[in-house]
Design an enzyme around this catalytic site. Structure first.
Site, PDB file in Angstrom:
ATOM      1  N   ASP A  12       0.727   5.412   2.581  1.00 43.30           N
ATOM      2  CA  ASP A  12       1.577   4.375   2.010  1.00 43.30           C
ATOM      3  C   ASP A  12       0.790   2.999   2.129  1.00 43.30           C
ATOM      4  OD1 ASP A  12       3.658   2.798   1.261  1.00 43.30           O
ATOM      5  OD2 ASP A  12       4.853   3.028   3.024  1.00 43.30           O
ATOM      6  N   HIS A  13       1.153   1.967   1.365  1.00 44.63           N
ATOM      7  CA  HIS A  13       0.501   0.685   1.673  1.00 44.63           C
ATOM      8  C   HIS A  13       1.142  -0.159   2.883  1.00 44.63           C
ATOM      9  CE1 HIS A  13      -0.768   0.751  -2.668  1.00 44.63           C
ATOM     10  NE2 HIS A  13      -1.790   1.001  -2.044  1.00 44.63           N
TER      11      HIS A  13
ATOM     12  N   TYR B  25       6.683   0.267   0.507  1.00 46.69           N
ATOM     13  CA  TYR B  25       7.378   1.120  -0.329  1.00 46.69           C
ATOM     14  C   TYR B  25       6.498   1.574  -1.287  1.00 46.69           C
ATOM     15  CZ  TYR B  25      11.701  -1.065   2.212  1.00 46.69           C
ATOM     16  OH  TYR B  25      12.308  -1.476   3.101  1.00 46.69           O
ATOM     17  N   HIS B  26       5.473   2.354  -0.982  1.00 46.31           N
ATOM     18  CA  HIS B  26       4.581   3.015  -2.004  1.00 46.31           C
ATOM     19  C   HIS B  26       4.094   4.543  -1.354  1.00 46.31           C
ATOM     20  CE1 HIS B  26       3.229  -0.990  -4.114  1.00 46.31           C
ATOM     21  NE2 HIS B  26       4.464  -0.581  -4.415  1.00 46.31           N
ATOM     22  N   PRO B  27       5.320   5.145  -0.848  1.00 45.48           N
ATOM     23  CA  PRO B  27       4.769   6.184  -0.160  1.00 45.48           C
ATOM     24  C   PRO B  27       4.153   7.394  -1.388  1.00 45.48           C
ATOM     25  CG  PRO B  27       7.033   6.167  -0.291  1.00 45.48           C
ATOM     26  CD  PRO B  27       6.507   4.948  -0.747  1.00 45.48           C
TER      27      PRO B  27
END
Length: 254
Positions: free
Chosen positions: A14-15, A188-190
């Site tokens: 994730d980011h 919220y980039h998983p």
């Protein structure tokens, strides 16, 4: 039916994101104050007349891809500027007005996992992103926060008389690292927990056609099939994966 694949839930990426927050007395920015309410009422009228103005904002009005060092072959940091205070994903509110600058590590080396807390299907999943489990990630984020701070200290912003929240007066690396460890969070980039891979990849969950290994008629179609996190937002690539999967599934069942 039980079907064990050791890679399921592993390889979570994730980011990780850190936000610099600035308060200002400017009532033209979104916020909570009597002067801000008066401005909001005027902006409502403007929107009704012109369909323009503050109410048309998407809040994340500017962004940038940066290299932490000129020697880097490609950007390794992403910035998102928001014309409002965004604290704890907007769950924590503040009186007054302000703006925020997000900094995130584009290609993190840390790996987390997703699993079950127990046999009860109503239990929430166990999500452990393992942020900063690889030391390069926090070192890079520190560089990014310093770059972001330099941008926020530019002359045009000083006209707003900004005051830093949380990081005010912190100039040493140790203090900034403490704040990063305390407040950094997901953007919220998983991806990656059902990663795609070749036949000899023991941790691959799906094959290059997105078919679940060892089962017939089951595909995985979302960002979890990405073997590694892309250097940017995941929305458009996930749409592309879905469109490609539609073609693959149609061909398989035709």
């Amino acid at each position: 039916m039980l079907h064990e694949l050791p890679g399921v839930g592993q390889n979570l990426q994730d980011h990780v994101d850190f936000i610099l927050l600035y308060k200002t007395d400017d009532p033209t920015l979104p916020g909570v104050s009597l002067r801000g309410l008066a401005h909001l009422l005027r902006e409502i009228g403007r929107w009704r007349r012109e369909r323009r103005g503050m109410l048309t904002t998407n809040f994340a009005e500017a962004g940038a891809f940066l290299r932490s060092d000129p020697s880097q072959p490609r950007p390794d940091l992403q910035l998102h500027f928001v014309n409002a205070l965004v604290d704890d994903h907007a769950r924590k509110t503040h009186l007054g007005h302000g703006y925020s600058l997000h900094t995130c590590v584009l290609r993190p080396k840390s790996r987390g996992s997703v699993g079950l807390k127990g046999a009860d299907p109503l239990l929430p999943p166990r999500i452990d992103p393992q942020f900063f489990s690889h030391p390069d990630d926090i070192d890079l984020l520190l560089k990014g926060v310093k770059l972001a701070r330099r941008i926020m200290e530019a002359t045009p912003f000083q006209a707003l008389n900004p005051r830093e929240l949380y990081t005010a007066g912190i100039t040493d690396d140790a203090g900034l690292l403490e704040q990063i460890r305390r407040r950094a969070d997901t953007i919220y980039h998983p991806v990656g927990t059902c990663r795609m891979g070749a036949a000899d990849d023991a941790q691959a969950v799906v094959d290059p056609q997105l078919r679940l290994r060892g089962m017939e008629g089951l595909w995985v179609v979302d960002a979890s099939v990405m073997p590694s996190l892309i250097g940017g937002n995941t929305n458009a690539p996930t749409i592309m994966i879905a469109e490609k999967a539609a073609d693959l599934i149609r061909s398989a069942v035709a």
